[in-house]
Structures are given as C-alpha cells and as structure tokens.
Scaffold this active site. Structure first.
Site, PDB file in Angstrom:
ATOM      1  N   GLU A  25       0.828  -1.218   0.000  1.00  0.00           N
ATOM      2  CA  GLU A  25       0.000   0.000   0.000  1.00  0.00           C
ATOM      3  C   GLU A  25       0.859   1.264   0.000  1.00  0.00           C
ATOM      4  O   GLU A  25       2.058   1.215   0.325  1.00  0.00           O
ATOM      5  CB  GLU A  25      -0.950   0.009   1.207  1.00  0.00           C
ATOM      6  CG  GLU A  25      -0.246   0.089   2.552  1.00  0.00           C
ATOM      7  CD  GLU A  25      -1.152   0.624   3.667  1.00  0.00           C
ATOM      8  OE1 GLU A  25      -1.599   1.779   3.566  1.00  0.00           O
ATOM      9  OE2 GLU A  25      -1.361  -0.106   4.652  1.00  0.00           O
ATOM     10  N   LYS A 160      -3.352  -1.824  15.804  1.00  0.00           N
ATOM     11  CA  LYS A 160      -2.885  -1.065  16.971  1.00  0.00           C
ATOM     12  C   LYS A 160      -4.023  -0.895  17.957  1.00  0.00           C
ATOM     13  O   LYS A 160      -5.184  -0.788  17.551  1.00  0.00           O
ATOM     14  CB  LYS A 160      -2.424   0.312  16.532  1.00  0.00           C
ATOM     15  CG  LYS A 160      -1.198   0.288  15.685  1.00  0.00           C
ATOM     16  CD  LYS A 160      -0.565   1.668  15.621  1.00  0.00           C
ATOM     17  CE  LYS A 160       0.682   1.637  14.789  1.00  0.00           C
ATOM     18  NZ  LYS A 160       0.479   2.135  13.423  1.00  0.00           N
TER      19      LYS A 160
HETATM   20  N1  PSU Z   1      -3.140   1.535  10.884  1.00  0.00           N
HETATM   21  C1  PSU Z   1      -1.822   1.456  11.062  1.00  0.00           C
HETATM   22  N2  PSU Z   1      -1.025   1.943  10.097  1.00  0.00           N
HETATM   23  C2  PSU Z   1      -1.522   2.525   8.958  1.00  0.00           C
HETATM   24  C3  PSU Z   1      -2.924   2.600   8.789  1.00  0.00           C
HETATM   25  C4  PSU Z   1      -3.704   2.102   9.778  1.00  0.00           C
HETATM   26  O1  PSU Z   1      -1.364   0.945  12.067  1.00  0.00           O
HETATM   27  O2  PSU Z   1      -0.756   2.974   8.108  1.00  0.00           O
HETATM   28  C5  PSU Z   1      -3.473   3.195   7.523  1.00  0.00           C
HETATM   29  C6  PSU Z   1      -3.728   2.104   6.479  1.00  0.00           C
HETATM   30  O3  PSU Z   1      -3.557   2.646   5.188  1.00  0.00           O
HETATM   31  C7  PSU Z   1      -5.187   1.780   6.726  1.00  0.00           C
HETATM   32  C8  PSU Z   1      -5.749   3.138   7.018  1.00  0.00           C
HETATM   33  O4  PSU Z   1      -5.828   1.156   5.633  1.00  0.00           O
HETATM   34  O5  PSU Z   1      -4.752   3.791   7.787  1.00  0.00           O
HETATM   35  C9  PSU Z   1      -7.057   3.074   7.766  1.00  0.00           C
HETATM   36  O6  PSU Z   1      -7.590   4.342   7.900  1.00  0.00           O
HETATM   37  P1  PSU Z   1      -9.048   4.542   8.504  1.00  0.00           P
HETATM   38  O7  PSU Z   1      -8.966   4.128   9.935  1.00  0.00           O
HETATM   39  O8  PSU Z   1      -9.328   5.993   8.337  1.00  0.00           O
HETATM   40  O9  PSU Z   1      -9.963   3.666   7.706  1.00  0.00           O
END
Ligand code: PSU
Ligand code: MN
Length: 305
Positions: A25, A160
C-alpha cells in the site's frame, strides 16, 4: 481489466508468467512514516520481496491512474508529497479518477486495485478497524468492509490498540472474514506480540496459509483473509509504554475534535511522537517481516515454492 488500471511492465510480466506477486500500500508511505525513512522503507520492502523470489507491486493512484506497480521515482514522489496526497479509501476513487489526480491507497483501495490486477497477496503494517467509542461515533474503518468483499489475503502485524480490538474481531466475525494468527493463537497488537484476544486459527506455514486461501477462492466465498503476523520479539515494544502513548493520543484527538478520515493519521503520528524513534524502527521491522511472509505465501499460492 479496465481503462483506469495501469500495470507496470514488471508486474505485467509476472502476471503473464504466473509468478508470485505481493501488493503493497502507499498510505503507509505518504501518511505512515516521515520522509525520507518512508521512501527508504518502501524500497527496502520491495527488495526484500524480490530477495524472497516474488515481485513487489506498490499500489497508488497517480495522475488519475490506478497503478499496480510503482517505479522508484513514483515512490519517491509519494514519499516527498507525504500528507499532501489524498488518503484514498473506496469512496474517494470516483472523484480522484475523474479529476486525474493522485491518491495514497489505504488497505481498502490497495485490495481493490490488487484484485483488479489479479494479485491475491498483500503485505502491510497495520489495518484499520473499529475505533474505541465507535458505539457512539460509528467510526469503523472501510478496511473491514473490504476484507468482507474483496478476494485478497492481507498480511499485517495485527491492529494497533488505538482501535477497540475486541469489537474489531466481532465485526470481522460477522462479516465472515477468517482471522489467522501466524505461529500464534493470540491476536498481535502491532508494536506488541500480545493483545489478550484470540485469533480464529493458528497457522504455522506459508503453505497452509496458501491452501486455506485457495480453498476460499475455489469455493467462491467472497472476501479476503486476514493474517496477523506478530512483530519479531527483538523489535517488540513494552506494552505499558505503548498503551500510555495511545491513551494520551486518543485523549488529545478527543479534545481537538479530530474525526473522520483524519483520526487514524492523527493517532498514528501522535503515538510516534510520544514514543520517539523506537516506534518507527519497530514499524519498519514488522513491515519487512510481513513482506517476507507474504512473498513466501504468494510463492506457495502459485505452487512453485
Ligand atoms: N493503521 C496502522 N497503520 C496505517 C494505517 C492504519 O497501524 O498505516 C493506515 C492504512 O492505510 C489503513 C488506514 O488502511 O490507515 C485506515 O484508515 P481509517 O482508519 O481511516 O480507515
Ligand atoms: Mn474512520
């Protein structure tokens, strides 16, 4: 194949030759780490996948094209632009594409583009999930819905504990997404190997991961599979240090009224600031670890391991 998809020559060759491919990604590059460590890490991850005998496909949206496979220059561009690039989830794709602009792909959009290109294995760091307090905010990452519908295996280091891990597992259960622990019965929590929550199944080899995913595809069951691979012991962080930083970050986010798509990047950046360089090097190491497992699994899935 559609006119919006642009597959790099290296990835196209791998597809034509039925070689193992691992998707990566780009939000982790633009929003997940500071420059220049983000670019260095992205290049190291690609090299690690090549060293393991698979082909990396870094995924992003550049100039209105869905890219499966980025050049070193494109990775440098994403890394330099950092947070100035739109964090692109499923709902962002139509307008970004119509405008011919750039977007950093989250787990969701990386899965979508990987599936369009015919790539089944994807390595990353952490996924989005059900946020703490979601029972009132309804903040649930689109990543979980994508896992429910798009046939890509996502190899991560768990989630996390900025998230409610218990609710995240409940959601995945409802949506029929298998949650696998690689060599563990316990869901890892990204920086730490333990979370107090159990995964559905423990699997110990890339061959069995591939066999389970193959069975899912063959049966026509929609959706992906989540593989959680614990951070190597020597890089894992003390639970109390991490939890304290996370609690403080969530507190600040609430006070500042951070919401919507800003929440996750805000919390990630805060936790990183509060824990200093330690969390960055842990982050880098766990991504490399996931890239290795993904390459071996992609090879097993192709039956040429
Ligand atoms: N959690 C992490 N590292 C990340 C992300 C989430 O520990 O880099 C990033 C990833 O790209 C994930 C996105 O798909 O954040 C999720 O965002 P949201 O919670 O806004 O859906
Ligand atoms: Mn959200």
């Amino acid at each position: 194949m559609n006119k919006y998809l642009s597959i790099s020559p290296e990835v196209q060759q791998a597809l034509d030759g039925h070689k193992p491919i691992v998707a990566l990604e780009s939000t982790i590059i633009s929003h997940g780490m500071p420059y220049p460590q983000n670019v260095e890490t992205a290049m190291r991850v690609e090299q690690t996948i090549r060293d393991c005998g698979a082909v990396p496909a870094t995924i992003a949206i550049i100039g209105g094209k869905l890219k499966a496979g980025c050049t070193a220059e494109e990775i440098e561009y994403l890394g330099r632009k950092g947070q100035a690039i739109t964090k692109a989830s499923r709902r962002d794709l139509p307008v970004l594409i119509a405008r011919g602009t750039d977007g950093a792909t989250t787990v969701t959009t990386t899965m979508i583009i990987a599936a369009m290109a015919g790539i089944h294995v994807f390595a990353t760091g952490g996924i989005g999930g059900v946020h703490r307090g979601a029972e009132t905010t309804m903040d649930i990452s689109a990543d979980l819905e994508e896992l429910a519908q798009t046939p890509v295996m996502v190899i991560c280091a768990g989630a996390k504990s900025i998230l409610d891990l218990g609710l995240t597992l409940e959601y995945l259960e409802t949506k029929g997404v298998p949650v696998i622990g690689y060599g563990t019965e316990e869901l890892p929590a990204f920086y730490t190997r333990k979370s107090g929550f159990k995964v559905d199944y423990r699997i110990d080899t890339p061959q069995e991961l591939a066999a389970a995913f193959r069975a899912k595809l063959d049966m026509g069951l929609n959706g992906g599979m989540l593989v959680t691979n614990p951070i190597p012991e020597e890089y894992s962080m003390p639970t109390d240090v991490i939890n304290q930083a996370i609690d403080q970050a969530i507190d600040e986010a609430n006070k500042l009224g951070i919401h919507g798509k800003e929440t996750t990047p805000f919390l990630l950046a805060k936790v990183k600031d509060l824990t200093g360089g330690n969390s960055l090097s842990a982050n880098i190491q766990l991504v490399l670890n996931n890239a290795r497992l993904a390459a071996m699994t992609a090879k097993a899935l192709n039956g040429n391991n």
